[in-house]
Design an enzyme around this catalytic site. Structure first.
Site, mmCIF file in Angstrom:
data_model
loop_
_atom_site.group_PDB
_atom_site.id
_atom_site.type_symbol
_atom_site.label_atom_id
_atom_site.label_comp_id
_atom_site.label_asym_id
_atom_site.label_seq_id
_atom_site.Cartn_x
_atom_site.Cartn_y
_atom_site.Cartn_z
ATOM 1 N N ASP A 156 0.814 -1.229 0.000
ATOM 2 C CA ASP A 156 0.000 0.000 0.000
ATOM 3 C C ASP A 156 0.842 1.273 0.000
ATOM 4 O O ASP A 156 0.314 2.378 0.064
ATOM 5 C CB ASP A 156 -0.948 0.006 1.209
ATOM 6 N N GLU B 208 3.250 2.088 2.296
ATOM 7 C CA GLU B 208 3.863 2.450 3.578
ATOM 8 C C GLU B 208 5.288 1.912 3.636
ATOM 9 O O GLU B 208 5.603 0.885 3.034
ATOM 10 C CB GLU B 208 3.059 1.843 4.743
ATOM 11 N N ARG C 42 10.704 25.282 -0.661
ATOM 12 C CA ARG C 42 10.254 26.425 -1.459
ATOM 13 C C ARG C 42 8.915 26.973 -0.983
ATOM 14 O O ARG C 42 8.519 28.041 -1.386
ATOM 15 C CB ARG C 42 10.171 26.022 -2.952
ATOM 16 N N LYS D 46 12.967 40.018 -16.070
ATOM 17 C CA LYS D 46 11.811 39.397 -16.727
ATOM 18 C C LYS D 46 10.874 40.474 -17.241
ATOM 19 O O LYS D 46 10.635 41.461 -16.558
ATOM 20 C CB LYS D 46 11.042 38.532 -15.718
ATOM 21 N N SER E 146 13.145 21.951 -11.702
ATOM 22 C CA SER E 146 12.009 21.037 -11.514
ATOM 23 C C SER E 146 11.385 20.731 -12.876
ATOM 24 O O SER E 146 11.747 19.745 -13.529
ATOM 25 C CB SER E 146 11.004 21.667 -10.546
HETATM 26 C C1 R5P Z 1 12.484 29.249 -7.933
HETATM 27 O O1 R5P Z 1 12.413 30.144 -7.106
HETATM 28 C C2 R5P Z 1 13.629 28.288 -7.978
HETATM 29 O O2 R5P Z 1 14.843 28.889 -7.644
HETATM 30 C C3 R5P Z 1 13.729 27.642 -9.345
HETATM 31 O O3 R5P Z 1 14.007 28.646 -10.307
HETATM 32 C C4 R5P Z 1 12.460 26.961 -9.718
HETATM 33 O O4 R5P Z 1 12.031 26.137 -8.665
HETATM 34 C C5 R5P Z 1 12.646 26.139 -10.972
HETATM 35 O O5 R5P Z 1 11.435 25.526 -11.294
HETATM 36 P P1 R5P Z 1 11.134 25.000 -12.761
HETATM 37 O O6 R5P Z 1 12.280 24.112 -13.156
HETATM 38 O O7 R5P Z 1 9.844 24.246 -12.624
HETATM 39 O O8 R5P Z 1 11.003 26.197 -13.649
#
Ligand code: R5P
Length: 295
Positions: A34, A36, A93, A193, A224
């Site tokens: 499951d 765990e 984060r 930006k 990420s």
């Molecule tokens: C944001 O504040 C972090 O420093 C990274 O820039 C962010 O987490 C990157 O996320 P992703 O790869 O999804 O754009």
């Protein structure tokens, strides 16, 4: 001191033990059908300083739970002092509330670690030192932060990026790029930006810096989805950089992150082994061992 590598960091735990001339004492673990986790410590921890090495990605909730279970079990069996070495700390984060009712998950994680018996927490390239300064006074657990950026920068310097320009996607990563630039030479800057008010689309560009014909490295704490890094790499290529590397401490690489970054034009992708991936070209074992010695 006993080094106990958790299920998420068996290799890194071994490397840290080796740096300290100790034998690692791995736990027994398995996952029940499951989902765990079953955990069993295999060495006597009574009266000892125990270092639990467990990163928390991928599968942050499972990895975090395993860490809490290891810490509490070490405490139950009489460990004198418990250090959790969590190179990538999940939820770091989520350290601010932007909307009413939002969870301050980073603070909750610190509380859970403390309640499970952790005395010291070692984290590599924490997302925000400023948030930690605000939250640390609420907790007994002492958080120690260290950085993988100098070793990543050294790797890049030795692999074709000597003298490259260091950039970060935003000013929040100032410490990271200035540390990288100290190792590689070449200076550092941040991206600006711009948002298209009609479409909501953001574009990134480097202001007041000539990257034309230069090598450049984009440094971030975490990759990420790869969206942030891909935008930064592409902006550098558009502005004429000849060779661009994408570097981060924590390579989460969800979904098609690698493809996005390569399609944007990255010539090299480098990360630490805070999370084990094919991009983990450098280890944090040395810096962790150095901090453990100093504690
Ligand atoms: C944001 O504040 C972090 O420093 C990274 O820039 C962010 O987490 C990157 O996320 P992703 O790869 O999804 O754009």
């Amino acid at each position: 001191m006993i080094i106990i590598p958790g299920p998420a960091s068996t290799e890194l735990g071994k490397k840290i033990a080796l740096e300290l001339c100790l034998e690692p004492e791995p736990v027994s673990h398995r996952l029940f059908p499951d989902g765990e986790s079953y955990i069993k410590l295999n060495s006597s921890v009574a009266g000892e300083t125990v270092v639990l090495v467990q990163t928390t990605a991928p599968n942050p909730d499972t990895r975090l739970m395993q860490l809490l279970v290891m810490a509490r079990t070490a405490r139950d069996f009489g460990a004198r002092h418990i250090m959790a070495c969590v190179p990538y700390l999940a939820y770091m984060r989520q350290d601010k509330r932007f909307l009413d009712g939002e969870a301050l998950s980073f603070d909750i994680v610190l509380g859970l670690l403390e309640d499970s018996g952790v005395d010291d927490l070692l984290v590599v390239d924490l997302h925000s030192e400023e948030s930690l300064r605000k939250l640390q006074p609420n907790h007994r657990v002492k958080v120690h932060t260290l950085s993988a950026i100098p070793v990543i920068a050294k790797y890049l310097k030795e692999n074709g990026f000597d003298g490259a320009y260091s950039l970060s996607p935003d000013e929040g990563r100032r410490d990271i790029v200035s540390a990288a630039s100290e190792v590689m030479g070449g200076g550092f800057a941040f991206f600006e930006k711009n948002r298209d008010l009609r479409t909501g689309e953001t574009t990134m560009f480097v202001k007041d810096v000539e990257v034309m014909g230069r090598k450049a490295v984009v440094f971030d704490d975490v990759i990420s989805s790869g969206g942030t890094m891909a935008k930064a790499v592409k902006a550098l290529k558009v502005q004429g950089a000849v060779k661009v590397a994408a570097a981060c401490t924590h390579a989460l690489f969800m979904g098609g992150a690698e493809e996005k970054i390569r399609d944007a034009g990255a010539d090299l992708i480098v990360a630490s082994d805070s999370v084990e991936t094919p991009f983990s070209k450098v280890s944090v074992a040395g810096v962790v061992a150095e901090l453990l010695r100093s504690l």
